[in-house]
Write an enzyme that holds these catalytic residues in place. Structure first.
Site, PDB file in Angstrom:
ATOM      1  N   HIS A   1     -85.676  28.146 -97.482  1.00 45.34           N
ATOM      2  CA  HIS A   1     -84.997  27.269 -96.949  1.00 45.34           C
ATOM      3  C   HIS A   1     -83.405  27.050 -97.094  1.00 45.34           C
ATOM      4  CE1 HIS A   1     -88.700  25.166 -95.962  1.00 45.34           C
ATOM      5  NE2 HIS A   1     -88.206  24.592 -95.181  1.00 45.34           N
TER       6      HIS A   1
ATOM      7  N   LYS B   1     -81.204  22.266 -99.165  1.00 44.98           N
ATOM      8  CA  LYS B   1     -82.854  21.547 -99.447  1.00 44.98           C
ATOM      9  C   LYS B   1     -82.747  21.142-100.945  1.00 44.98           C
ATOM     10  CE  LYS B   1     -87.471  21.609 -98.169  1.00 44.98           C
ATOM     11  NZ  LYS B   1     -87.377  20.196 -97.574  1.00 44.98           N
TER      12      LYS B   1
HETATM   13  P1  NAD Z   1     -79.234  15.324 -94.495  1.00 43.42           P
HETATM   14  O1  NAD Z   1     -79.062  15.264 -96.096  1.00 43.42           O
HETATM   15  O2  NAD Z   1     -78.435  16.020 -93.575  1.00 43.42           O
HETATM   16  O3  NAD Z   1     -79.235  13.696 -93.887  1.00 43.42           O
HETATM   17  C1  NAD Z   1     -79.796  12.607 -94.747  1.00 43.42           C
HETATM   18  C2  NAD Z   1     -79.775  11.338 -94.022  1.00 43.42           C
HETATM   19  O4  NAD Z   1     -80.003  10.115 -94.736  1.00 43.42           O
HETATM   20  C3  NAD Z   1     -78.201  11.055 -93.819  1.00 43.42           C
HETATM   21  O5  NAD Z   1     -78.069  10.488 -92.411  1.00 43.42           O
HETATM   22  C4  NAD Z   1     -77.957  10.070 -94.896  1.00 43.42           C
HETATM   23  O6  NAD Z   1     -76.678   9.227 -94.392  1.00 43.42           O
HETATM   24  C5  NAD Z   1     -79.051   9.168 -94.840  1.00 43.42           C
HETATM   25  N1  NAD Z   1     -79.210   8.558 -96.193  1.00 43.42           N
HETATM   26  C6  NAD Z   1     -79.195   9.004 -97.473  1.00 43.42           C
HETATM   27  N2  NAD Z   1     -79.330   8.100 -98.338  1.00 43.42           N
HETATM   28  C7  NAD Z   1     -79.288   6.925 -97.535  1.00 43.42           C
HETATM   29  C8  NAD Z   1     -79.542   5.504 -97.883  1.00 43.42           C
HETATM   30  N3  NAD Z   1     -79.710   5.016 -99.164  1.00 43.42           N
HETATM   31  N4  NAD Z   1     -79.488   4.531 -96.907  1.00 43.42           N
HETATM   32  C9  NAD Z   1     -79.574   5.101 -95.622  1.00 43.42           C
HETATM   33  N5  NAD Z   1     -79.458   6.330 -95.322  1.00 43.42           N
HETATM   34  C10 NAD Z   1     -79.290   7.339 -95.967  1.00 43.42           C
HETATM   35  O7  NAD Z   1     -80.681  15.776 -94.461  1.00 43.42           O
HETATM   36  P2  NAD Z   1     -81.552  16.535 -93.204  1.00 43.42           P
HETATM   37  O8  NAD Z   1     -81.643  18.032 -93.490  1.00 43.42           O
HETATM   38  O9  NAD Z   1     -81.170  15.780 -92.143  1.00 43.42           O
HETATM   39  O10 NAD Z   1     -83.170  16.033 -93.922  1.00 43.42           O
HETATM   40  C11 NAD Z   1     -83.616  14.736 -93.835  1.00 43.42           C
HETATM   41  C12 NAD Z   1     -85.069  14.833 -94.450  1.00 43.42           C
HETATM   42  O11 NAD Z   1     -86.030  15.378 -93.393  1.00 43.42           O
HETATM   43  C13 NAD Z   1     -85.010  15.597 -95.662  1.00 43.42           C
HETATM   44  O12 NAD Z   1     -86.223  14.956 -96.563  1.00 43.42           O
HETATM   45  C14 NAD Z   1     -85.705  16.949 -95.209  1.00 43.42           C
HETATM   46  O13 NAD Z   1     -86.528  17.490 -96.161  1.00 43.42           O
HETATM   47  C15 NAD Z   1     -86.473  16.431 -94.285  1.00 43.42           C
HETATM   48  N6  NAD Z   1     -86.972  17.094 -93.201  1.00 43.42           N
HETATM   49  C16 NAD Z   1     -88.222  17.331 -92.393  1.00 43.42           C
HETATM   50  C17 NAD Z   1     -88.600  18.032 -91.474  1.00 43.42           C
HETATM   51  C18 NAD Z   1     -89.968  17.739 -90.873  1.00 43.42           C
HETATM   52  O14 NAD Z   1     -90.169  18.469 -89.718  1.00 43.42           O
HETATM   53  N7  NAD Z   1     -90.693  16.777 -91.530  1.00 43.42           N
HETATM   54  C19 NAD Z   1     -87.594  19.112 -90.891  1.00 43.42           C
HETATM   55  C20 NAD Z   1     -86.365  19.028 -91.497  1.00 43.42           C
HETATM   56  C21 NAD Z   1     -86.078  18.222 -92.195  1.00 43.42           C
END
Ligand code: NAD
Length: 241
Positions: A147, A151
């Site tokens: 990744h 991540k």
């Molecule tokens: P990112 O770091 O770009 O975004 C995180 C988001 O969470 C931001 O909008 C941030 O403001 C918000 N956030 C963080 N702390 C917060 C809080 N205390 N209160 C409210 N909002 C808060 O991350 P990303 O790449 O968008 O990934 C997000 C999650 O999704 C991760 O856990 C990642 O591993 C997961 N993910 C899952 C899949 C899937 O298919 N399941 C695919 C991609 C990513």
């Protein structure tokens, strides 16, 4: 059925959140009513999507909450969905055992679906892995995931989910994780026996597959009774349609 489903996106400023906002318009029944992230200063609403950015406590009425945030942001999002009796879809990885228990408890009141990977290809891979493990007892199994450098959790939630499928088939998987550049997500598995090897792989080239998957699942989940659903339930329901 054409009833509109009011949607709240949680984690809206993130890499995934931004794609959820941008692609939600492709789903005729979904009506985006709120985008929530940590604070509102960093929230950039994609061009053409006009929705207010707000805090969770200020959220208007909604029927579906889609959460792609971080483990520390997960609890209040789930609590709000329960309080509003809304369907809850989450792709946030790295959740604790207590958070998984809270999800289970919530499923007695609302429909919930958490998945480490919302791609259809990975749902099929998971099925193949379980069948291969069952057919190849005693073979070594390695799961290698790659990744992007941002991540935080490792092994990836998808690697662990594939590992769980392998264990269900009787295998004992080992994991390796690579973090490099802007890789969206790759999972490669090898079953190694005496003098032969089976390899299975999935490569995601765009985050849009996860966002579209979560939006499609959410549209379906909002019409389901309370319960704990999986991607396989969704695939099975679609196959029956
Ligand atoms: P990112 O770091 O770009 O975004 C995180 C988001 O969470 C931001 O909008 C941030 O403001 C918000 N956030 C963080 N702390 C917060 C809080 N205390 N209160 C409210 N909002 C808060 O991350 P990303 O790449 O968008 O990934 C997000 C999650 O999704 C991760 O856990 C990642 O591993 C997961 N993910 C899952 C899949 C899937 O298919 N399941 C695919 C991609 C990513």
């Amino acid at each position: 059925m054409t009833t509109s489903i009011d949607l709240l996106v949680h984690g809206a400023s993130g890499r995934m959140g931004q794609r959820l906002l941008a692609l939600s318009g492709e789903f005729a029944r979904l009506h985006l009513v709120a985008a929530v992230a940590r604070g509102t200063a960093g929230l950039v609403v994609p061009e053409g999507v006009a929705i207010p950015a707000m805090r969770l406590s200020e959220a208007p009425a909604f029927r579906l909450l889609i959460d792609f945030s971080l483990p520390e942001a997960f609890d209040p999002a789930l609590a709000l969905a329960v309080q509003r009796r809304a369907a809850f879809v989450s792709g946030t990885t790295g959740l604790s055992l207590d958070q998984l228990k809270a999800l289970e408890a919530a499923s007695r009141q609302i429909p919930v679906l958490w998945s480490a990977n919302f791609s259809l290809g990975v749902a099929v891979l998971s099925d193949l892995v379980e069948r291969a493990a069952r057919a190849l007892p005693g073979w070594d199994l390695d799961i290698v995931e790659s990744h992007h450098v941002h991540k935080k959790d490792a092994p990836s939630g998808t690697a662990l989910a594939l590992g769980a499928s392998a264990k269900a088939g009787g295998a004992d998987p080992r994991y390796a994780s690579l973090r490099a550049g802007d890789i969206v997500g790759e999972h490669w598995l090898q079953f190694v026996g005496q003098g032969e090897r089976v390899e299975l792989a999935h490569r995601a080239t765009s985050r849009d597959i996860f966002a579209r998957g979560a939006l499609a699942v959410g549209e379906w989940l909002a019409g389901q009774p309370p319960g704990h659903y999986t991607m396989r339930d969704w695939v099975a329901a679609k196959a029956r349609d």
